[in-house]
Design an enzyme around this catalytic site. Structure first.
Site, PDB file in Angstrom:
ATOM      1  N   PHE A  23      33.655  34.013  32.913  1.00  0.00           N
ATOM      2  CA  PHE A  23      34.702  34.966  32.766  1.00  0.00           C
ATOM      3  C   PHE A  23      35.796  34.331  32.090  1.00  0.00           C
ATOM      4  O   PHE A  23      36.091  33.044  32.364  1.00  0.00           O
ATOM      5  CB  PHE A  23      35.081  35.251  34.208  1.00  0.00           C
ATOM      6  CG  PHE A  23      35.949  36.601  34.248  1.00  0.00           C
ATOM      7  CD1 PHE A  23      35.509  37.885  33.927  1.00  0.00           C
ATOM      8  CD2 PHE A  23      37.442  36.567  34.440  1.00  0.00           C
ATOM      9  CE1 PHE A  23      36.166  39.116  34.187  1.00  0.00           C
ATOM     10  CE2 PHE A  23      38.182  37.526  34.398  1.00  0.00           C
ATOM     11  CZ  PHE A  23      37.572  38.780  34.225  1.00  0.00           C
ATOM     12  N   ALA A  57      34.658  32.113  37.770  1.00  0.00           N
ATOM     13  CA  ALA A  57      35.099  30.943  38.813  1.00  0.00           C
ATOM     14  C   ALA A  57      34.536  30.831  40.104  1.00  0.00           C
ATOM     15  O   ALA A  57      34.374  29.760  40.989  1.00  0.00           O
ATOM     16  CB  ALA A  57      36.563  30.993  38.822  1.00  0.00           C
ATOM     17  N   GLU A  59      31.766  31.401  41.370  1.00  0.00           N
ATOM     18  CA  GLU A  59      30.412  30.804  41.439  1.00  0.00           C
ATOM     19  C   GLU A  59      30.275  29.470  41.171  1.00  0.00           C
ATOM     20  O   GLU A  59      29.362  28.748  41.535  1.00  0.00           O
ATOM     21  CB  GLU A  59      29.565  31.681  40.523  1.00  0.00           C
ATOM     22  CG  GLU A  59      29.197  32.843  40.862  1.00  0.00           C
ATOM     23  CD  GLU A  59      30.380  33.888  40.577  1.00  0.00           C
ATOM     24  OE1 GLU A  59      30.532  34.855  41.400  1.00  0.00           O
ATOM     25  OE2 GLU A  59      31.096  33.882  39.560  1.00  0.00           O
ATOM     26  N   ALA A  81      38.680  29.628  33.992  1.00  0.00           N
ATOM     27  CA  ALA A  81      40.119  30.029  34.284  1.00  0.00           C
ATOM     28  C   ALA A  81      40.292  31.087  35.099  1.00  0.00           C
ATOM     29  O   ALA A  81      39.425  32.113  35.133  1.00  0.00           O
ATOM     30  CB  ALA A  81      40.633  30.358  32.762  1.00  0.00           C
ATOM     31  N   ILE A  83      43.290  33.712  35.911  1.00  0.00           N
ATOM     32  CA  ILE A  83      44.529  34.181  35.321  1.00  0.00           C
ATOM     33  C   ILE A  83      44.987  35.372  36.132  1.00  0.00           C
ATOM     34  O   ILE A  83      44.455  36.261  36.381  1.00  0.00           O
ATOM     35  CB  ILE A  83      44.588  34.645  34.003  1.00  0.00           C
ATOM     36  CG1 ILE A  83      43.878  33.450  33.047  1.00  0.00           C
ATOM     37  CG2 ILE A  83      45.705  35.036  33.158  1.00  0.00           C
ATOM     38  CD1 ILE A  83      43.518  33.741  31.642  1.00  0.00           C
ATOM     39  N   HIS A  89      44.058  39.328  44.113  1.00  0.00           N
ATOM     40  CA  HIS A  89      42.625  38.976  43.630  1.00  0.00           C
ATOM     41  C   HIS A  89      42.928  37.338  43.255  1.00  0.00           C
ATOM     42  O   HIS A  89      42.019  36.383  43.768  1.00  0.00           O
ATOM     43  CB  HIS A  89      41.962  39.625  42.618  1.00  0.00           C
ATOM     44  CG  HIS A  89      40.608  39.277  42.328  1.00  0.00           C
ATOM     45  ND1 HIS A  89      40.275  38.652  41.122  1.00  0.00           N
ATOM     46  CD2 HIS A  89      39.536  39.455  42.963  1.00  0.00           C
ATOM     47  CE1 HIS A  89      38.970  38.272  41.206  1.00  0.00           C
ATOM     48  NE2 HIS A  89      38.471  38.756  42.171  1.00  0.00           N
ATOM     49  N   PHE A 114      38.208  18.736  38.936  1.00  0.00           N
ATOM     50  CA  PHE A 114      38.788  20.352  39.047  1.00  0.00           C
ATOM     51  C   PHE A 114      39.374  20.413  37.640  1.00  0.00           C
ATOM     52  O   PHE A 114      40.609  20.268  37.330  1.00  0.00           O
ATOM     53  CB  PHE A 114      39.665  20.287  39.930  1.00  0.00           C
ATOM     54  CG  PHE A 114      40.126  21.956  40.203  1.00  0.00           C
ATOM     55  CD1 PHE A 114      39.515  22.574  40.828  1.00  0.00           C
ATOM     56  CD2 PHE A 114      41.514  22.239  39.830  1.00  0.00           C
ATOM     57  CE1 PHE A 114      39.977  23.953  41.206  1.00  0.00           C
ATOM     58  CE2 PHE A 114      41.930  23.509  39.695  1.00  0.00           C
ATOM     59  CZ  PHE A 114      41.158  24.356  40.754  1.00  0.00           C
ATOM     60  N   ARG A 128      46.761  25.218  27.897  1.00  0.00           N
ATOM     61  CA  ARG A 128      46.190  24.150  28.530  1.00  0.00           C
ATOM     62  C   ARG A 128      44.814  23.887  28.185  1.00  0.00           C
ATOM     63  O   ARG A 128      43.923  22.949  28.615  1.00  0.00           O
ATOM     64  CB  ARG A 128      45.876  24.351  29.859  1.00  0.00           C
ATOM     65  CG  ARG A 128      47.496  24.042  30.528  1.00  0.00           C
ATOM     66  CD  ARG A 128      47.794  24.924  31.904  1.00  0.00           C
ATOM     67  NE  ARG A 128      49.103  24.679  32.436  1.00  0.00           N
ATOM     68  CZ  ARG A 128      50.329  25.159  31.885  1.00  0.00           C
ATOM     69  NH1 ARG A 128      50.276  26.124  30.609  1.00  0.00           N
ATOM     70  NH2 ARG A 128      51.291  24.944  32.334  1.00  0.00           N
TER      71      ARG A 128
END
Length: 155
Positions: A23, A57, A59, A81, A83, A89, A114, A128
């Site tokens: 994602f 993310a 999973e 990521a 966002i 959520h 991480f 980033r």
């Protein structure tokens, strides 16, 4: 005289697992490029790197725990990521992902970096993932190289 242990930035002979959330894949792929660049620049053998793509993310933590518990890896790198949108959520996902990744490392004793971006905007994520603010995938890989070497020294 105390013994000082400090990790070296040498990835030779180490086995790495990288978990990437699909994602927001444009961001995840840039983070993956950064992580692979750091590992290979510091001597990792690409045959000793396993990349696992997961849906998102959320999973990542379970996959990290499974990989860390396998005994096949010296260190793992988690990339993705999350966002912020217009619903809560983001808060739930980012919180559980960060806790889950930390738990995977603590439960198994395997260093897990991480590298999951949690940003307010897509622009912040892009910054980033290889533009203005460097590449957090590269940074995460550097972290696990160093910690994996610290752990080797402590054996």
């Amino acid at each position: 005289m105390p013994k000082y242990v400090e990790g070296k930035l040498n990835a030779e002979g180490l086995k790495f697992g990288i978990i990437v959330g699909r994602f927001n894949s444009f961001i995840g792929e840039r983070l993956l490029e950064g992580a692979l660049d750091a590992l290979l620049r510091h001597g990792a053998d690409d045959a000793q790197i396993t990349v696992v793509r997961v849906p998102g993310a959320f999973e990542i933590p379970l996959t990290a725990q499974k990989m860390a518990g396998s005994g096949n890896y010296d260190a793992l790198i988690c990339l993705g990521a999350v966002i912020r949108g217009s619903t809560p959520h983001f808060d739930y996902v980012s919180s559980e992902v960060s806790k889950g990744i930390a738990h995977a490392s603590l439960a198994t004793g395997v260093p897990v970096a991480f590298g999951v971006l949690t940003t307010d905007t897509i622009e912040q994520a892009i910054e980033r993932a290889g533009t203005k603010a460097g590449n957090k995938g590269f940074d995460a890989a550097m972290t696990v190289i160093e910690i994996a070497n610290v752990f080797k020294e402590m054996k």
